[in-house]
Write a protein that holds these residues in place. Sequence first.
Motif, mmCIF file in Angstrom:
data_model
loop_
_atom_site.group_PDB
_atom_site.id
_atom_site.type_symbol
_atom_site.label_atom_id
_atom_site.label_comp_id
_atom_site.label_asym_id
_atom_site.label_seq_id
_atom_site.Cartn_x
_atom_site.Cartn_y
_atom_site.Cartn_z
ATOM 1 N N ALA A 251 12.292 47.514 96.521
ATOM 2 C CA ALA A 251 13.510 46.762 96.182
ATOM 3 C C ALA A 251 13.832 45.744 97.264
ATOM 4 C CB ALA A 251 14.678 47.728 95.989
ATOM 5 N N GLN A 252 13.693 46.140 98.536
ATOM 6 C CA GLN A 252 13.950 45.223 99.641
ATOM 7 C C GLN A 252 12.993 44.035 99.605
ATOM 8 O OE1 GLN A 252 13.501 47.682 103.099
ATOM 9 N NE2 GLN A 252 15.537 48.596 102.930
ATOM 10 N N LEU A 253 11.704 44.307 99.373
ATOM 11 C CA LEU A 253 10.707 43.239 99.349
ATOM 12 C C LEU A 253 10.962 42.270 98.194
ATOM 13 C CD1 LEU A 253 7.508 45.300 100.227
ATOM 14 C CD2 LEU A 253 8.614 43.589 101.680
ATOM 15 N N ALA A 254 11.395 42.811 97.058
ATOM 16 C CA ALA A 254 11.713 41.942 95.918
ATOM 17 C C ALA A 254 12.887 41.034 96.261
ATOM 18 C CB ALA A 254 12.033 42.789 94.687
ATOM 19 N N LEU A 255 13.907 41.590 96.890
ATOM 20 C CA LEU A 255 15.078 40.784 97.257
ATOM 21 C C LEU A 255 14.692 39.698 98.269
ATOM 22 C CD1 LEU A 255 18.641 42.111 97.895
ATOM 23 C CD2 LEU A 255 17.700 40.297 99.293
ATOM 24 N N VAL A 256 13.851 40.068 99.242
ATOM 25 C CA VAL A 256 13.394 39.104 100.242
ATOM 26 C C VAL A 256 12.616 37.962 99.582
ATOM 27 C CG1 VAL A 256 11.655 38.833 102.068
ATOM 28 C CG2 VAL A 256 13.435 40.577 102.279
ATOM 29 N N ASP A 257 11.788 38.286 98.608
ATOM 30 C CA ASP A 257 11.046 37.237 97.894
ATOM 31 C C ASP A 257 11.995 36.277 97.181
ATOM 32 O OD1 ASP A 257 8.590 38.159 98.711
ATOM 33 O OD2 ASP A 257 8.132 39.239 96.861
ATOM 34 N N ILE A 258 13.006 36.836 96.530
ATOM 35 C CA ILE A 258 13.984 36.006 95.823
ATOM 36 C C ILE A 258 14.731 35.106 96.803
ATOM 37 C CG2 ILE A 258 16.084 36.043 94.415
ATOM 38 C CD1 ILE A 258 15.034 38.794 93.322
ATOM 39 N N LEU A 259 15.167 35.692 97.922
ATOM 40 C CA LEU A 259 15.879 34.914 98.944
ATOM 41 C C LEU A 259 14.984 33.802 99.486
ATOM 42 C CD1 LEU A 259 18.188 34.363 100.917
ATOM 43 C CD2 LEU A 259 17.263 36.183 102.379
ATOM 44 N N PHE A 260 13.738 34.112 99.755
ATOM 45 C CA PHE A 260 12.821 33.123 100.314
ATOM 46 C C PHE A 260 12.631 31.936 99.362
ATOM 47 C CE2 PHE A 260 8.402 31.552 100.747
ATOM 48 C CZ PHE A 260 8.523 30.968 102.005
ATOM 49 N N VAL A 261 12.474 32.223 98.086
ATOM 50 C CA VAL A 261 12.303 31.140 97.114
ATOM 51 C C VAL A 261 13.543 30.253 97.092
ATOM 52 C CG1 VAL A 261 12.080 30.604 94.651
ATOM 53 C CG2 VAL A 261 10.619 32.351 95.686
ATOM 54 N N ARG A 262 14.720 30.847 97.168
ATOM 55 C CA ARG A 262 15.943 30.032 97.189
ATOM 56 C C ARG A 262 16.040 29.200 98.477
ATOM 57 N NH1 ARG A 262 17.761 28.110 93.202
ATOM 58 N NH2 ARG A 262 19.943 28.023 93.865
ATOM 59 N N VAL A 263 15.575 29.752 99.594
ATOM 60 C CA VAL A 263 15.544 28.982 100.844
ATOM 61 C C VAL A 263 14.648 27.762 100.674
ATOM 62 C CG1 VAL A 263 14.727 28.993 103.242
ATOM 63 C CG2 VAL A 263 16.079 30.919 102.374
ATOM 64 N N VAL A 264 13.465 27.963 100.098
ATOM 65 C CA VAL A 264 12.537 26.855 99.866
ATOM 66 C C VAL A 264 13.182 25.803 98.965
ATOM 67 C CG1 VAL A 264 10.347 26.203 98.773
ATOM 68 C CG2 VAL A 264 10.465 28.228 100.246
ATOM 69 N N GLN A 265 13.854 26.253 97.907
ATOM 70 C CA GLN A 265 14.491 25.319 96.980
ATOM 71 C C GLN A 265 15.602 24.523 97.659
ATOM 72 O OE1 GLN A 265 15.499 28.208 93.906
ATOM 73 N NE2 GLN A 265 13.944 27.343 92.542
ATOM 74 N N HIS A 266 16.385 25.180 98.498
ATOM 75 C CA HIS A 266 17.509 24.508 99.147
ATOM 76 C C HIS A 266 17.074 23.580 100.284
ATOM 77 C CE1 HIS A 266 20.856 26.153 96.971
ATOM 78 N NE2 HIS A 266 20.464 27.398 97.179
ATOM 79 N N ARG A 267 15.892 23.770 100.802
ATOM 80 C CA ARG A 267 15.407 22.873 101.860
ATOM 81 C C ARG A 267 15.227 21.451 101.329
ATOM 82 N NH1 ARG A 267 12.571 24.998 106.656
ATOM 83 N NH2 ARG A 267 11.240 23.170 106.553
ATOM 84 N N GLY A 268 14.870 21.341 100.061
ATOM 85 C CA GLY A 268 14.755 20.026 99.454
ATOM 86 C C GLY A 268 13.645 19.182 100.041
ATOM 87 N N GLU A 269 12.626 19.812 100.585
ATOM 88 C CA GLU A 269 11.495 19.089 101.146
ATOM 89 C C GLU A 269 10.220 19.878 100.902
ATOM 90 O OE1 GLU A 269 11.376 20.431 105.738
ATOM 91 O OE2 GLU A 269 13.170 19.322 105.183
ATOM 92 N N PRO A 270 9.074 19.224 100.885
ATOM 93 C CA PRO A 270 7.819 19.933 100.622
ATOM 94 C C PRO A 270 7.524 20.964 101.706
ATOM 95 C CG PRO A 270 7.512 17.557 100.446
ATOM 96 C CD PRO A 270 8.864 17.780 101.057
ATOM 97 N N VAL A 271 7.022 22.119 101.305
ATOM 98 C CA VAL A 271 6.617 23.130 102.283
ATOM 99 C C VAL A 271 5.098 23.260 102.315
ATOM 100 C CG1 VAL A 271 8.755 24.436 102.095
ATOM 101 C CG2 VAL A 271 6.847 24.974 100.570
ATOM 102 N N ALA A 272 4.421 22.418 101.553
ATOM 103 C CA ALA A 272 2.959 22.512 101.478
ATOM 104 C C ALA A 272 2.311 22.264 102.833
ATOM 105 C CB ALA A 272 2.425 21.528 100.443
ATOM 106 N N ILE A 273 2.858 21.296 103.595
ATOM 107 C CA ILE A 273 2.229 20.951 104.876
ATOM 108 C C ILE A 273 2.316 22.100 105.883
ATOM 109 C CG2 ILE A 273 2.361 19.414 106.874
ATOM 110 C CD1 ILE A 273 3.122 17.168 104.964
ATOM 111 N N PRO A 274 3.513 22.650 106.162
ATOM 112 C CA PRO A 274 3.538 23.778 107.104
ATOM 113 C C PRO A 274 2.765 24.991 106.604
ATOM 114 C CG PRO A 274 5.702 23.430 106.110
ATOM 115 C CD PRO A 274 4.873 22.239 105.788
ATOM 116 N N LEU A 275 2.769 25.225 105.300
ATOM 117 C CA LEU A 275 2.001 26.346 104.764
ATOM 118 C C LEU A 275 0.500 26.132 104.989
ATOM 119 C CD1 LEU A 275 3.855 27.152 101.410
ATOM 120 C CD2 LEU A 275 3.756 28.583 103.460
ATOM 121 N N GLN A 276 0.034 24.904 104.772
ATOM 122 C CA GLN A 276 -1.383 24.608 104.973
ATOM 123 C C GLN A 276 -1.756 24.700 106.446
ATOM 124 O OE1 GLN A 276 -3.661 24.039 102.405
ATOM 125 N NE2 GLN A 276 -5.092 24.400 104.092
ATOM 126 N N LEU A 277 -0.887 24.183 107.327
ATOM 127 C CA LEU A 277 -1.155 24.253 108.758
ATOM 128 C C LEU A 277 -1.263 25.693 109.238
ATOM 129 C CD1 LEU A 277 1.210 21.435 110.125
ATOM 130 C CD2 LEU A 277 -1.300 21.421 110.126
#
Length: 290
Positions: A251-277
Amino acid sequence: MDADVLALIRRSVPRLSAAEGRVAETILGDPTLVVDLAINDLAKLCRTSLSTVARFAQSLGFSGYRELRVAVARAVTLAQAQQARFSLDNTAIDQDDEPSVVAAKIAAQEIDAIEKTALGLDGPTLDRVARAVVAARHIDILGQAASSLTAQDLQQKLVRIGCSASHSPDPHLALTTASLRTKDDVVIAVSHGGETAETVCAFEVARDAGALAVAITSVNDSTLALAADVVLLTHASESPFRMAAMSSRIAQLALVDILFVRVVQHRGEPVAIPLQLTRDAALGRPVPGR
């Protein structure tokens, strides 16, 4: 609240009067009774008054017995559907269960924990945390034992998209770093029961230093939750054969995944570059321009 009303009733038992306790134990003993019984019938069965049943429902946060009855009915329907999915009579693990039965029951319990956690999440509260994480100078993530695994997972995710985040399983180090937080920081504490002393202590120190204090727990009136500025609730019931955190961790891991996706959405910028690096670095590939 509907997502885990039976767990809510179970947690309420220690603080109830004797008469209200009989109502709680009757519902927990056979939740299907509430689906069919009117308030006067339940009161007779519990050897108490209509006002006691109504007061019990209100003590849980419901407007009255009717709303409680609807919530229990939903919980019963969800549980029955989960058991039918795996061809089970119940999901409690017995000593003599065969491997295939154990596997089915664990799967049913963990799916149930994920569903209840997702259904019970409050969107505005989740987004408040996500926006705070995006704006934070630094994020401290606290957790001990099994909850440390969840804390590490969130820390790894945030670091990979360029956030400044840290987690230390050492309670003394967590405490000293917590004391350095400011109003520009966020502290997130993970604890299933919300009573882990080391986690609560560091959490309160970071909060008192000015950080926004976010609790991830399954107990809304726990010490951790009461110390928090914001609470994100998980919903999980552990098996009597609980030799380690299982459903609670899922349950904790599921909540963390949901929170993380919302963080990515609210950043409003691509995360592909840091993820690739970070991926290239982990694979030992040369980092461009270095």
